[in-house]
Design a protein around this motif. Structure first.
Motif, mmCIF file in Angstrom:
data_model
loop_
_atom_site.group_PDB
_atom_site.id
_atom_site.type_symbol
_atom_site.label_atom_id
_atom_site.label_comp_id
_atom_site.label_asym_id
_atom_site.label_seq_id
_atom_site.Cartn_x
_atom_site.Cartn_y
_atom_site.Cartn_z
ATOM 1 N N ARG A 53 -33.297 -14.187 7.279
ATOM 2 C CA ARG A 53 -33.771 -15.536 6.964
ATOM 3 C C ARG A 53 -32.680 -16.590 7.123
ATOM 4 N NH1 ARG A 53 -38.681 -15.591 3.959
ATOM 5 N NH2 ARG A 53 -39.511 -13.489 3.691
ATOM 6 N N GLY A 54 -31.567 -16.196 7.725
ATOM 7 C CA GLY A 54 -30.519 -17.155 8.029
ATOM 8 C C GLY A 54 -29.471 -17.345 6.957
ATOM 9 N N VAL A 55 -29.500 -16.509 5.921
ATOM 10 C CA VAL A 55 -28.503 -16.601 4.855
ATOM 11 C C VAL A 55 -27.275 -15.784 5.250
ATOM 12 C CG1 VAL A 55 -28.001 -16.048 2.443
ATOM 13 C CG2 VAL A 55 -30.270 -16.895 3.089
ATOM 14 N N ALA A 56 -26.098 -16.349 5.049
ATOM 15 C CA ALA A 56 -24.864 -15.605 5.307
ATOM 16 C C ALA A 56 -24.762 -14.489 4.271
ATOM 17 C CB ALA A 56 -23.657 -16.529 5.220
ATOM 18 N N SER A 57 -24.961 -13.251 4.709
ATOM 19 C CA SER A 57 -25.026 -12.114 3.792
ATOM 20 C C SER A 57 -24.009 -11.062 4.190
ATOM 21 C CB SER A 57 -26.431 -11.494 3.802
ATOM 22 O OG SER A 57 -27.416 -12.468 3.517
ATOM 23 N N HIS A 66 -16.806 -20.714 6.573
ATOM 24 C CA HIS A 66 -17.815 -19.951 7.314
ATOM 25 C C HIS A 66 -19.175 -20.044 6.623
ATOM 26 C CE1 HIS A 66 -19.641 -16.667 9.586
ATOM 27 N NE2 HIS A 66 -20.015 -16.132 8.428
ATOM 28 N N ILE A 67 -19.189 -19.899 5.307
ATOM 29 C CA ILE A 67 -20.450 -19.965 4.561
ATOM 30 C C ILE A 67 -21.064 -21.354 4.680
ATOM 31 C CG2 ILE A 67 -21.534 -19.766 2.289
ATOM 32 C CD1 ILE A 67 -20.514 -17.116 3.398
ATOM 33 N N LEU A 68 -20.258 -22.386 4.495
ATOM 34 C CA LEU A 68 -20.776 -23.755 4.504
ATOM 35 C C LEU A 68 -21.309 -24.159 5.870
ATOM 36 C CD1 LEU A 68 -18.084 -25.612 2.344
ATOM 37 C CD2 LEU A 68 -20.334 -24.762 1.634
ATOM 38 N N SER A 69 -20.732 -23.613 6.925
ATOM 39 C CA SER A 69 -21.138 -24.030 8.269
ATOM 40 C C SER A 69 -22.247 -23.171 8.862
ATOM 41 C CB SER A 69 -19.929 -24.000 9.215
ATOM 42 O OG SER A 69 -19.405 -22.682 9.318
ATOM 43 N N ASN A 70 -22.595 -22.067 8.188
ATOM 44 C CA ASN A 70 -23.555 -21.152 8.798
ATOM 45 C C ASN A 70 -24.843 -20.937 8.021
ATOM 46 O OD1 ASN A 70 -22.376 -19.707 11.356
ATOM 47 N ND2 ASN A 70 -20.664 -19.914 9.931
ATOM 48 N N SER A 71 -24.888 -21.291 6.759
ATOM 49 C CA SER A 71 -26.125 -20.981 6.024
ATOM 50 C C SER A 71 -26.433 -22.002 4.940
ATOM 51 C CB SER A 71 -26.032 -19.585 5.406
ATOM 52 O OG SER A 71 -24.957 -19.532 4.482
ATOM 53 N N GLY A 72 -26.174 -23.252 5.225
ATOM 54 C CA GLY A 72 -26.534 -24.283 4.266
ATOM 55 C C GLY A 72 -25.754 -24.243 2.973
ATOM 56 N N LEU A 91 -16.603 -20.630 -7.242
ATOM 57 C CA LEU A 91 -16.506 -21.585 -6.142
ATOM 58 C C LEU A 91 -17.809 -22.374 -5.998
ATOM 59 C CD1 LEU A 91 -14.722 -19.356 -3.464
ATOM 60 C CD2 LEU A 91 -13.693 -21.068 -4.975
ATOM 61 N N THR A 92 -17.668 -23.679 -5.858
ATOM 62 C CA THR A 92 -18.838 -24.549 -5.709
ATOM 63 C C THR A 92 -18.621 -25.531 -4.567
ATOM 64 O OG1 THR A 92 -17.951 -26.155 -7.308
ATOM 65 C CG2 THR A 92 -19.413 -24.421 -8.164
ATOM 66 N N HIS A 93 -19.726 -26.076 -4.084
ATOM 67 C CA HIS A 93 -19.698 -27.150 -3.090
ATOM 68 C C HIS A 93 -20.658 -28.216 -3.597
ATOM 69 C CE1 HIS A 93 -19.264 -29.196 0.708
ATOM 70 N NE2 HIS A 93 -20.582 -29.184 0.897
ATOM 71 N N GLY A 94 -20.105 -29.345 -3.998
ATOM 72 C CA GLY A 94 -20.928 -30.312 -4.701
ATOM 73 C C GLY A 94 -21.265 -29.741 -6.066
ATOM 74 N N HIS A 95 -22.548 -29.636 -6.359
ATOM 75 C CA HIS A 95 -22.978 -29.048 -7.625
ATOM 76 C C HIS A 95 -23.593 -27.664 -7.423
ATOM 77 C CE1 HIS A 95 -22.189 -32.768 -9.750
ATOM 78 N NE2 HIS A 95 -22.900 -33.438 -8.844
ATOM 79 N N PHE A 131 -21.399 -18.719 -3.769
ATOM 80 C CA PHE A 131 -21.710 -17.294 -3.709
ATOM 81 C C PHE A 131 -22.627 -16.852 -4.842
ATOM 82 C CE2 PHE A 131 -17.624 -17.373 -1.463
ATOM 83 C CZ PHE A 131 -17.907 -16.582 -0.355
ATOM 84 N N THR A 132 -23.574 -16.006 -4.496
ATOM 85 C CA THR A 132 -24.228 -15.139 -5.475
ATOM 86 C C THR A 132 -23.709 -13.739 -5.179
ATOM 87 O OG1 THR A 132 -26.249 -16.437 -5.786
ATOM 88 C CG2 THR A 132 -26.391 -14.068 -6.202
ATOM 89 N N ILE A 133 -23.107 -13.118 -6.183
ATOM 90 C CA ILE A 133 -22.495 -11.804 -5.995
ATOM 91 C C ILE A 133 -23.291 -10.760 -6.770
ATOM 92 C CG2 ILE A 133 -20.415 -10.404 -6.296
ATOM 93 C CD1 ILE A 133 -18.770 -12.933 -6.050
ATOM 94 N N ILE A 134 -23.672 -9.700 -6.077
ATOM 95 C CA ILE A 134 -24.388 -8.583 -6.691
ATOM 96 C C ILE A 134 -23.420 -7.412 -6.811
ATOM 97 C CG2 ILE A 134 -26.436 -7.127 -6.606
ATOM 98 C CD1 ILE A 134 -27.047 -10.148 -6.546
ATOM 99 N N LEU A 135 -23.161 -6.986 -8.032
ATOM 100 C CA LEU A 135 -22.311 -5.820 -8.265
ATOM 101 C C LEU A 135 -23.208 -4.603 -8.475
ATOM 102 C CD1 LEU A 135 -19.601 -7.267 -10.700
ATOM 103 C CD2 LEU A 135 -19.588 -7.194 -8.197
ATOM 104 N N VAL A 136 -23.012 -3.584 -7.648
ATOM 105 C CA VAL A 136 -23.856 -2.394 -7.677
ATOM 106 C C VAL A 136 -23.005 -1.187 -8.060
ATOM 107 C CG1 VAL A 136 -25.441 -0.938 -6.349
ATOM 108 C CG2 VAL A 136 -25.263 -3.389 -5.832
ATOM 109 N N GLY A 137 -23.485 -0.389 -9.003
ATOM 110 C CA GLY A 137 -22.696 0.779 -9.381
ATOM 111 C C GLY A 137 -23.382 1.634 -10.425
#
Length: 317
Positions: A112-116, A156-162, A190-194, A198-204
Motif C-alpha cells: 500500500r506504499g508504506v515504507a515497511s 528516506h521515510i519522509l520522502s517515500n511514504s508520506g 522521532l516526529t515530523h511536525g506533530h 515510526f510505528t515499531i512492532i516488537l515481536v518475541g
C-alpha cells in the motif's frame, strides 16, 4: 518405526539420518540423498494427490489461516499503525504464528506504499542494529556515525511514504543489550511536525515482555499489546483442512480422533501442527494407507516428540 515404513521411504529416512551403505560404490552420499529425498517427496505428494506439500514451515502468505486470535492480532497491528502509535508488543509461545502475522502485515503495508521493514534477528550491537534496520529499508549507509545514519533513515521515510514508516523487530527476546533498547526508544520518539515517524512492532516470546517492563523508559512507550496463543480444536481442524485444500486435496485425510489428538499433542500451535501433520502424512504414505488414523499420529509423535517443545505447549494450555 523405520521397519514399518516401505522400502523407498525407509531408505530416504536412513539417508536423511546419515546412514551410508554406499561407501564402496564411490557415489556421493549427498547426491544419493538428494535423489532419494526428491523421489520420496514426489511419492508423498502423489500418494495423497497433492500439488505441493501442505505443511511446510515456510512463510507463504497464501497459507495464512485467519483464526480469531490471529485476526485480532492483525486488527491491533492496523490500529497501532493507523493511529500512529509508537510501540506495540506482539508476544506468544514458539510456533504460535507471531512472525507470520507480523510479516503479513508488513507486506500488506508495503504493497500500500508504506515504507515497511522487517528485521528477523536484530543485532545486539547498537550501531549494527541501525545498519540492519537501514538495510531492511533498502538503504546502504556510506558512513557509520549514529545520528547521520538516523538522519538518512528518516529522510528516506519522509520522502517515500508520506512521513510514516513501519518497523518490525522480531525475536526481540534475545535483544537484551540495554543500548539497543535505547535505540528502539529513540526511534519511537522521532516526529515530523506533530506526527510520529515510526510505528515499531516488537515481536518475541513471553520473556520479552518481562525484560522490557524492567526498562521503564521503554515500557512507558508501549501503547498496545497482543499475546497470541494456539488454535482451539475447531480451528485446528479447519487449519488442517484449509492447508490440504490449498495443496489440492479435498477428501478427508486425517480421522476425527487423529485431528483431536494432534490438537492435544501440539496445543494448537501452528508450527508444531505442521511438523506433526507432515511426518504423519509421510509415514502413512510409506505404508500406503488411505488415510491417517490415530495410531499413525501417535507413532509420529513418538518419533519426533523430543523435538516438540513441551514447555511451550504447557504455557499455551
Amino acid at each position: 518405526m523405520l521397519e514399518r515404513i516401505s522400502g523407498e521411504h525407509a531408505l530416504a529416512v536412513r539417508m536423511h539420518l546419515g546412514y551410508n551403505n554406499n561407501e564402496q560404490t564411490g557415489m556421493s552420499v549427498l547426491s544419493i540423498g538428494y535423489s532419494i529425498r526428491n523421489r520420496s517427496r514426489q511419492m508423498y505428494e502423489r500418494h495423497w494427490n497433492l500439488s505441493l506439500k501442505p505443511f511446510q514451515n515456510d512463510f507463504d502468505p497464501q497459507m495464512f489461516f485467519p483464526s480469531a486470535m490471529h485476526e485480532e492480532a492483525l486488527t491491533r497491528l492496523l490500529y497501532a499503525f493507523s493511529e500512529e502509535k509508537g510501540l506495540m508488543l506482539l508476544t506468544g509461545p514458539p510456533g504460535a504464528g507471531k512472525s507470520y502475522v507480523a510479516r503479513i502485515f508488513a507486506g500488506e503495508c508495503e504493497r500500500r506504499g508504506v515504507a515497511s521493514a522487517y528485521v528477523g534477528i536484530p543485532d545486539s550491537d547498537p550501531l549494527e542494529l541501525i545498519v540492519q534496520i537501514g538495510r531492511a529499508y533498502g538503504l546502504a549507509f556510506e558512513h557509520r556515525e549514529k545520528y547521520r545514519m538516523i538522519d538518512t533513515l528518516v529522510s528516506h521515510i519522509l520522502s517515500n511514504s508520506g512521513g510514516r514508516g513501519l518497523l518490525v523487530l522480531d525475536e526481540v527476546q534475545d535483544l537484551r543489550e540495554p543500548r539497543c533498547l535505547e535505540e528502539v526508544r529513540l526511534l519511537t520518539s522521532l516526529t515530523h511536525g506533530h506526527r510520529r515517524i515510526f510505528t515499531i512492532i516488537l515481536v518475541g516470546g513471553q520473556s520479552m515482555r518481562e525484560f522490557i517492563l524492567k526498562d521503564e523508559a521503554l515500557a512507558s512507550r508501549i501503547e498496545i499489546a497482543h499475546n497470541l496463543q494456539g488454535l482451539n480444536v475447531e480451528e485446528t481442524i479447519r487449519y488442517v483442512t484449509q492447508r490440504l485444500e490449498y495443496a489440492g486435496r479435498r477428501e478427508t485425510v486425517f480421522s476425527p480422533d487423529a485431528l483431536e489428538a494432534m490438537h492435544s499433542m501440539t496445543g494448537g500451535l501452528p508450527r508444531l501442527l505442521n511438523t506433526l501433520c507432515d511426518f504423519s502424512l509421510f509415514a502413512a504414505a510409506g505404508r500406503k494407507l488411505e488415510w491417517v488414523g490415530l495410531e499413525v499420529v501417535e507413532e509420529a509423535r513418538a518419533e519426533i516428540g523430543h523435538f516438540m517443545p513441551t514447555r511451550a505447549m504447557e504455557a499455551n494450555l
